[in-house]
Scaffold this motif. Structure first.
Motif, short mmCIF file in Angstrom:
data_model
loop_
_atom_site.label_atom_id
_atom_site.label_comp_id
_atom_site.label_asym_id
_atom_site.label_seq_id
_atom_site.Cartn_x
_atom_site.Cartn_y
_atom_site.Cartn_z
N LEU A 1 0.78 -1.14 -0.01
CA LEU A 1 0.04 0.02 0.14
C LEU A 1 0.88 1.22 -0.15
O LEU A 1 1.36 1.45 1.15
N ASN A 2 0.83 1.92 -1.15
CA ASN A 2 1.60 3.14 -1.17
C ASN A 2 0.74 4.24 -0.59
O ASN A 2 -0.34 4.47 -0.82
N ARG A 3 1.60 5.45 -0.13
CA ARG A 3 1.01 6.54 0.25
C ARG A 3 0.10 6.09 1.52
O ARG A 3 -1.14 6.80 1.46
N ALA A 4 0.55 5.15 2.26
CA ALA A 4 -0.39 4.65 3.22
C ALA A 4 -1.13 5.36 4.40
O ALA A 4 -1.98 5.11 4.81
N ASN A 5 -0.21 6.49 4.59
CA ASN A 5 -0.65 7.43 5.76
C ASN A 5 -1.51 8.72 5.10
O ASN A 5 -1.74 9.59 6.02
N SER A 6 -1.86 8.74 3.77
CA SER A 6 -2.55 9.87 3.44
C SER A 6 -4.14 9.61 3.91
O SER A 6 -4.79 8.69 4.16
N LYS A 7 -4.44 11.04 4.54
CA LYS A 7 -5.91 11.17 5.11
C LYS A 7 -6.60 11.52 3.85
O LYS A 7 -6.91 12.77 3.58
N VAL A 8 -7.06 10.34 3.32
CA VAL A 8 -8.02 10.63 2.10
C VAL A 8 -9.47 9.93 2.38
O VAL A 8 -10.24 9.53 1.17
N GLY A 9 -9.97 9.56 3.64
CA GLY A 9 -11.09 8.93 3.92
C GLY A 9 -11.33 7.43 3.40
O GLY A 9 -12.24 7.10 3.31
N MET A 10 -10.11 6.92 3.51
CA MET A 10 -10.18 5.30 3.13
C MET A 10 -9.07 4.82 4.00
O MET A 10 -7.75 5.35 4.25
N LYS A 11 -9.16 3.54 4.72
CA LYS A 11 -8.30 3.17 5.52
C LYS A 11 -7.66 1.73 4.96
O LYS A 11 -8.27 0.95 4.10
N LYS A 12 -6.48 1.40 5.59
CA LYS A 12 -5.82 0.17 4.98
C LYS A 12 -7.03 -0.90 5.13
O LYS A 12 -7.13 -1.87 4.16
N SER A 13 -7.64 -1.35 6.16
CA SER A 13 -8.67 -2.24 6.46
C SER A 13 -9.74 -2.29 5.31
O SER A 13 -10.01 -3.52 5.05
N LYS B 1 -4.64 -9.55 2.22
CA LYS B 1 -3.64 -8.83 3.42
C LYS B 1 -2.62 -7.84 2.63
O LYS B 1 -2.12 -8.44 1.77
N ILE B 2 -2.57 -6.64 3.21
CA ILE B 2 -1.36 -5.95 2.95
C ILE B 2 -0.11 -6.31 3.42
O ILE B 2 -0.08 -6.38 4.95
N HIS B 3 0.78 -6.54 2.69
CA HIS B 3 2.10 -7.07 3.30
C HIS B 3 3.05 -5.89 3.63
O HIS B 3 3.69 -6.09 4.76
N PHE B 4 2.86 -5.00 2.90
CA PHE B 4 4.00 -3.88 3.26
C PHE B 4 3.19 -2.54 2.96
O PHE B 4 2.51 -2.39 2.12
N GLU B 5 3.55 -1.58 3.89
CA GLU B 5 2.97 -0.20 3.70
C GLU B 5 4.20 1.09 3.63
O GLU B 5 4.90 0.68 4.26
N VAL B 6 3.97 1.72 2.77
CA VAL B 6 4.99 2.79 2.39
C VAL B 6 4.16 4.03 2.31
O VAL B 6 3.15 4.46 1.86
N PRO B 7 4.76 5.03 3.28
CA PRO B 7 3.98 6.36 3.49
C PRO B 7 4.34 7.24 2.31
O PRO B 7 5.25 7.19 1.92
N SER B 8 3.51 8.33 2.43
CA SER B 8 3.76 9.33 1.53
C SER B 8 4.76 10.21 1.93
O SER B 8 4.65 10.52 3.10
N ASP B 9 5.73 10.87 1.50
CA ASP B 9 6.79 11.52 2.09
C ASP B 9 7.29 12.45 0.96
O ASP B 9 7.47 12.08 -0.11
N ARG B 10 7.37 13.71 1.52
CA ARG B 10 8.00 14.77 0.76
C ARG B 10 9.23 14.52 0.16
O ARG B 10 9.66 15.07 -0.77
#
Ligand SMILES: Nc1ncnc2c1ncn2[C@@H]1O[C@H](COP(=O)(O)OP(=O)(O)OP(=O)(O)O)[C@@H](O)[C@H]1O
Ligand SMILES: [Mg+2]
Length: 388
Positions: free
Chosen positions: A308-320, A329-338
């Motif tokens: 899941l890329n940009r996993a921390n974005s606050k866009v009204g949808m969650k990993k679950s 199942k999501i194996h790895f999460e990658v955050p959105s990062d400047r």
């Protein structure tokens, strides 16, 4: 019969008794024992070992210690455990361990396991394989801009720079590939030059067409002109991947969002497929459709790693919710990062430009997890070799 050279690391209940029994066994040459894996490094590297016994008190797979050991030896590893170990046994199936034995055990049982592990190791060496058949890791997403190239370039750079793996990045986004640009590389030759060059492809020829990045990563960039893409055929890609497997530990393939011929040829040879998801409905819809296509193509589901890329974005949808929608199942999460767009624009992978940023930490964790999975596949191939 030549005695088998064995080294023991770690500790667990019952190990002292077993060590004593093994040291007296005529089939074994007990080279030494070190509780601490790091202290064992010189013996693991220079010991010409045929088997390592690693004792653990953990009830789960000691992945960090296994990874440390693998930096120093390719010898088969047999795990010794005491106590409750059902999770360890389960995880070991997918890892690079030859066997797991729960103590106490009869010394003869342990010796048999050591002999079996050493036998497979010898056989692989005789085949010239050393378990080193390159691992093909393909990065895919059915939607443009999901982060395929960012992921492929950073994971590949991390393998080459941090894990010291011989790594090749192939840009299979044949019309609009930008892996070279993201890595700040100006290639003299591309995959197009390779496929139109006369003569049979072999490892030497391949080496003449790759470009070395400062991290140690080799790159085979996409054609410079979109119209040249069609000459990179399925047959050419099949041969390229076969040859690349002989020279490299890991081959990372960046792709376009389509199932074209060369992509299908790549899927046929892919050991792990990273499917990138995002927190947006159109991407999810397309990921779901491509999972259906992968199923129709009989691509094995156990080779897919969901990221899941940009996993921390606050866009009204969650990993679950993503997991529920896809039924996986999501194996790895990658955050959105400047740090990522900054690095992209500088032509330096973020994993090098900003080693401490959240994105780089996530990529490190992901590449480590992928490597362990890769070793697991090798272990399965070893079992297969033994069964033949
Ligand atoms: N985790 C992230 N954090 C911040 N920005 C990101 C992240 N992942 C990707 N991006 C940004 O999104 C852009 C698109 O990413 P990328 O080019 O890797 O996508 P792609 O899936 O390869 O697209 P295409 O299908 O067009 O090749 C990049 O330029 C990058 O700046
Ligand atoms: Mg791309």
């Amino acid at each position: 019969m030549n005695r088998i050279r064995v080294y023991i690391t770690g500790s667990c209940d019952g190990l002292d008794t077993l060590r004593q029994a093994l040291s007296e066994h005529p089939d074994l040459d007990m080279v030494g024992w070190s509780e601490n894996v790091l202290e064992a490094a010189p013996a693991l590297t220079g010991g010409h070992l045929q088997c390592v016994l690693h004792a653990t008190r953990s009830s789960t797979l000691p992945a960090d210690e296994l990874a440390q050991m693998r930096e120093h030896t390719q010898a088969p590893i047999v795990i010794l455990a005491s106590g409750e170990a059902s999770a360890l046994l389960e995880q070991a199936l997918d890892s690079d361990v030859a066997d797991v034995l729960l103590l106490p055990q009869l010394a003869d049982n342990v010796v048999f396991s050591i002999r079996k592990a050493a036998h497979v190791g010898r056989r692989l060496q005789a085949e010239g394989g050393h378990g080193r058949r390159g691992h093909i890791l393909t990065v895919f997403s059915p939607k443009g801009g999901t982060g395929k190239t960012v992921t492929a370039t950073n994971v590949a750079t991390s393998f080459a720079k941090n894990d010291k793996k011989r790594t090749l990045l192939i840009d299979l986004d044949l019309q609009f590939g930008d892996a070279a640009i993201m890595l700040g590389v100006e290639p003299e030759k591309t995959i197009y030059d390779l496929v139109v060059a006369p003569g049979e492809l072999d490892t030497e020829k391949l080496a003449g067409y790759t470009t070395r990045h400062s991290s140690g990563l080799d790159i085979l960039p996409a054609p410079l002109r979109p119209e040249d893409a069609e000459l990179v055929t399925e047959v050419k890609i099949t041969r390229l991947l076969e040859v690349a497997r002989e020279s490299y530990d890991i081959i990372v393939v960046d792709t376009s969002p389509f199932f074209h011929g060369p992509m299908l040829a790549t899927l046929d040879r892919t050991d792990e497929l990273i499917v990138l998801c995002g927190l947006d409905v159109p991407t999810l819809k397309n990921v779901k459709l491509s999972l259906h296509t992968l199923d129709l193509l009989s691509f094995p589901g156990n080779k897919i790693r969901y990221v899941l890329n940009r996993a921390n974005s606050k866009v009204g949808m969650k990993k679950s919710e993503v997991e529920q929608a896809l039924g996986v199942k999501i194996h790895f999460e990658v955050p959105s990062d400047r740090a990522v767009p900054l690095a992209v624009n500088r032509g330096v992978p973020a994993i090098i430009a900003d080693t401490g940023c959240d994105f780089s930490r996530a990529v490190r964790a992901m590449s480590k997890g992928l490597l362990l999975q890769g070793d697991g596949q090798k272990a399965k191939r070893r079992m297969f070799a033994l069964a033949r």
